[in-house]
Design a protein around this motif. Sequence first.
Motif, PDB file in Angstrom:
ATOM      1  N   LYS A 107      26.677 -12.331  42.740  1.00 18.11           N
ATOM      2  CA  LYS A 107      26.730 -14.260  42.065  1.00 18.11           C
ATOM      3  C   LYS A 107      25.334 -14.997  41.178  1.00 18.11           C
ATOM      4  N   PRO A 108      26.130 -15.236  40.023  1.00 16.91           N
ATOM      5  CA  PRO A 108      25.084 -14.807  38.750  1.00 16.91           C
ATOM      6  C   PRO A 108      24.527 -15.930  38.679  1.00 16.91           C
ATOM      7  N   ILE A 109      23.005 -15.875  38.366  1.00 20.72           N
ATOM      8  CA  ILE A 109      21.483 -17.058  38.006  1.00 20.72           C
ATOM      9  C   ILE A 109      21.390 -16.653  36.456  1.00 20.72           C
ATOM     10  N   TYR A 110      21.265 -18.144  36.153  1.00 19.66           N
ATOM     11  CA  TYR A 110      20.737 -17.710  34.443  1.00 19.66           C
ATOM     12  C   TYR A 110      19.648 -18.548  34.197  1.00 19.66           C
ATOM     13  N   ILE A 111      18.384 -17.878  34.465  1.00 22.01           N
ATOM     14  CA  ILE A 111      17.189 -18.802  34.690  1.00 22.01           C
ATOM     15  C   ILE A 111      16.648 -18.613  32.485  1.00 22.01           C
ATOM     16  N   ALA A 112      16.283 -19.860  32.443  1.00 21.81           N
ATOM     17  CA  ALA A 112      16.171 -19.427  30.810  1.00 21.81           C
ATOM     18  C   ALA A 112      16.072 -20.796  30.391  1.00 21.81           C
ATOM     19  N   GLU A 113      15.093 -21.436  29.527  1.00 18.39           N
ATOM     20  CA  GLU A 113      15.219 -22.465  28.824  1.00 18.39           C
ATOM     21  C   GLU A 113      16.103 -23.153  28.764  1.00 18.39           C
ATOM     22  N   ASP A 114      16.792 -22.587  27.617  1.00 17.46           N
ATOM     23  CA  ASP A 114      18.129 -22.435  26.824  1.00 17.46           C
ATOM     24  C   ASP A 114      19.214 -23.451  27.973  1.00 17.46           C
ATOM     25  N   VAL A 120      27.712 -22.139  29.986  1.00 24.50           N
ATOM     26  CA  VAL A 120      27.410 -21.121  31.068  1.00 24.50           C
ATOM     27  C   VAL A 120      28.697 -20.929  32.454  1.00 24.50           C
ATOM     28  N   PRO A 121      28.692 -20.244  32.695  1.00 29.95           N
ATOM     29  CA  PRO A 121      30.218 -20.075  33.517  1.00 29.95           C
ATOM     30  C   PRO A 121      29.266 -19.500  35.280  1.00 29.95           C
ATOM     31  N   CYS A 122      27.857 -20.231  34.549  1.00 28.40           N
ATOM     32  CA  CYS A 122      27.190 -19.619  36.405  1.00 28.40           C
ATOM     33  C   CYS A 122      26.067 -21.414  36.790  1.00 28.40           C
ATOM     34  N   GLN A 123      24.923 -20.881  37.609  1.00 27.65           N
ATOM     35  CA  GLN A 123      24.013 -21.558  38.317  1.00 27.65           C
ATOM     36  C   GLN A 123      23.648 -21.526  36.916  1.00 27.65           C
ATOM     37  N   THR A 124      23.003 -22.295  36.781  1.00 30.41           N
ATOM     38  CA  THR A 124      21.249 -22.310  35.851  1.00 30.41           C
ATOM     39  C   THR A 124      19.973 -23.023  36.242  1.00 30.41           C
ATOM     40  N   PHE A 125      18.827 -22.663  35.997  1.00 29.82           N
ATOM     41  CA  PHE A 125      17.768 -22.850  35.663  1.00 29.82           C
ATOM     42  C   PHE A 125      16.518 -22.847  34.706  1.00 29.82           C
ATOM     43  N   ARG A 126      16.031 -23.685  34.768  1.00 28.73           N
ATOM     44  CA  ARG A 126      15.260 -23.617  33.399  1.00 28.73           C
ATOM     45  C   ARG A 126      13.986 -22.628  33.471  1.00 28.73           C
ATOM     46  N   ASP A 127      13.260 -22.959  34.527  1.00 22.49           N
ATOM     47  CA  ASP A 127      12.497 -21.867  35.192  1.00 22.49           C
ATOM     48  C   ASP A 127      12.670 -21.294  36.654  1.00 22.49           C
ATOM     49  N   PHE A 128      11.307 -20.996  36.787  1.00 21.62           N
ATOM     50  CA  PHE A 128      11.534 -20.287  38.544  1.00 21.62           C
ATOM     51  C   PHE A 128      11.028 -21.878  39.517  1.00 21.62           C
ATOM     52  N   ASN A 129      10.326 -22.849  38.684  1.00 17.63           N
ATOM     53  CA  ASN A 129      10.226 -23.448  39.786  1.00 17.63           C
ATOM     54  C   ASN A 129      11.347 -24.325  40.133  1.00 17.63           C
ATOM     55  N   GLN A 130      12.213 -24.530  39.159  1.00 19.29           N
ATOM     56  CA  GLN A 130      13.279 -24.996  39.419  1.00 19.29           C
ATOM     57  C   GLN A 130      14.036 -23.858  40.053  1.00 19.29           C
ATOM     58  N   PHE A 131      14.284 -23.059  39.359  1.00 14.72           N
ATOM     59  CA  PHE A 131      15.124 -21.948  40.746  1.00 14.72           C
ATOM     60  C   PHE A 131      14.402 -22.101  42.414  1.00 14.72           C
ATOM     61  N   HIS A 132      13.392 -22.880  42.575  1.00 11.70           N
ATOM     62  CA  HIS A 132      12.783 -22.441  43.779  1.00 11.70           C
ATOM     63  C   HIS A 132      13.481 -23.650  44.453  1.00 11.70           C
ATOM     64  N   ILE A 133      13.472 -24.533  43.947  1.00 12.75           N
ATOM     65  CA  ILE A 133      13.990 -26.215  44.484  1.00 12.75           C
ATOM     66  C   ILE A 133      15.132 -25.861  44.539  1.00 12.75           C
ATOM     67  N   GLY A 134      16.235 -25.388  43.633  1.00 12.23           N
ATOM     68  CA  GLY A 134      17.723 -25.541  43.533  1.00 12.23           C
ATOM     69  C   GLY A 134      17.759 -24.199  44.913  1.00 12.23           C
ATOM     70  N   VAL A 135      17.118 -23.172  45.238  1.00 16.70           N
ATOM     71  CA  VAL A 135      17.223 -22.341  46.084  1.00 16.70           C
ATOM     72  C   VAL A 135      17.326 -23.374  47.655  1.00 16.70           C
ATOM     73  N   ILE A 136      16.114 -23.927  47.613  1.00 19.89           N
ATOM     74  CA  ILE A 136      15.782 -24.862  49.099  1.00 19.89           C
ATOM     75  C   ILE A 136      16.409 -26.068  49.013  1.00 19.89           C
ATOM     76  N   GLU A 137      17.466 -26.562  48.217  1.00 22.18           N
ATOM     77  CA  GLU A 137      18.315 -27.748  48.489  1.00 22.18           C
ATOM     78  C   GLU A 137      19.713 -26.588  48.705  1.00 22.18           C
ATOM     79  N   ASN A 138      19.964 -25.432  48.471  1.00 18.36           N
ATOM     80  CA  ASN A 138      21.156 -25.556  48.882  1.00 18.36           C
ATOM     81  C   ASN A 138      20.456 -24.702  50.141  1.00 18.36           C
TER      82      ASN A 138
END
Length: 144
Positions: A107-114, A120-138
């Motif tokens: 399951k691809p996850i893209y972390i980048a400022e852009d 982008v054909p997968c979940q995307t997050f701007r940074d680790f903080n946003q990714f962390h919140i996304g994991v908790i929400e999931n």
Amino acid sequence: MIETFVFSSESIFLREEDQENVQQLLDYLKSRNQQIGMVFYDQALMNQVLLEHHLADYLDFSINGEDAGTICNGLVDFLKVELSHQKVNFISNSLEQLAEAKALGFKPIYIAEDCDKETVPCQTFRDFNQFHIGVIENRFEKLM
């Protein structure tokens, strides 16, 4: 449900300015008994940052990658069972690498400022903080 989170490339995981958010994310994943792994391409940089920030304690496995642009066969072989159950997240800042990861069953996850790219054909997050919140929400959504 145990999931595996595989972080690829030192440029995404080992940036000095991300270390506080990385450790918070790893603390959260470990508290939920998630498996954490890393693919490394620069052994010297890996050793330096892992030791300086005590990140090695979080890793369940690490694999040396041969080419930073591809998914190494050793990783696919090592996670064969988890991949068959579609429980492996592959986190990278390379869209080409994520396309390959998806084709291999990750399951691809893209972390980048852009990350706002519409292509982008997968979940995307701007940074680790946003990714962390996304994991908790999931996790929360799965409980509902």
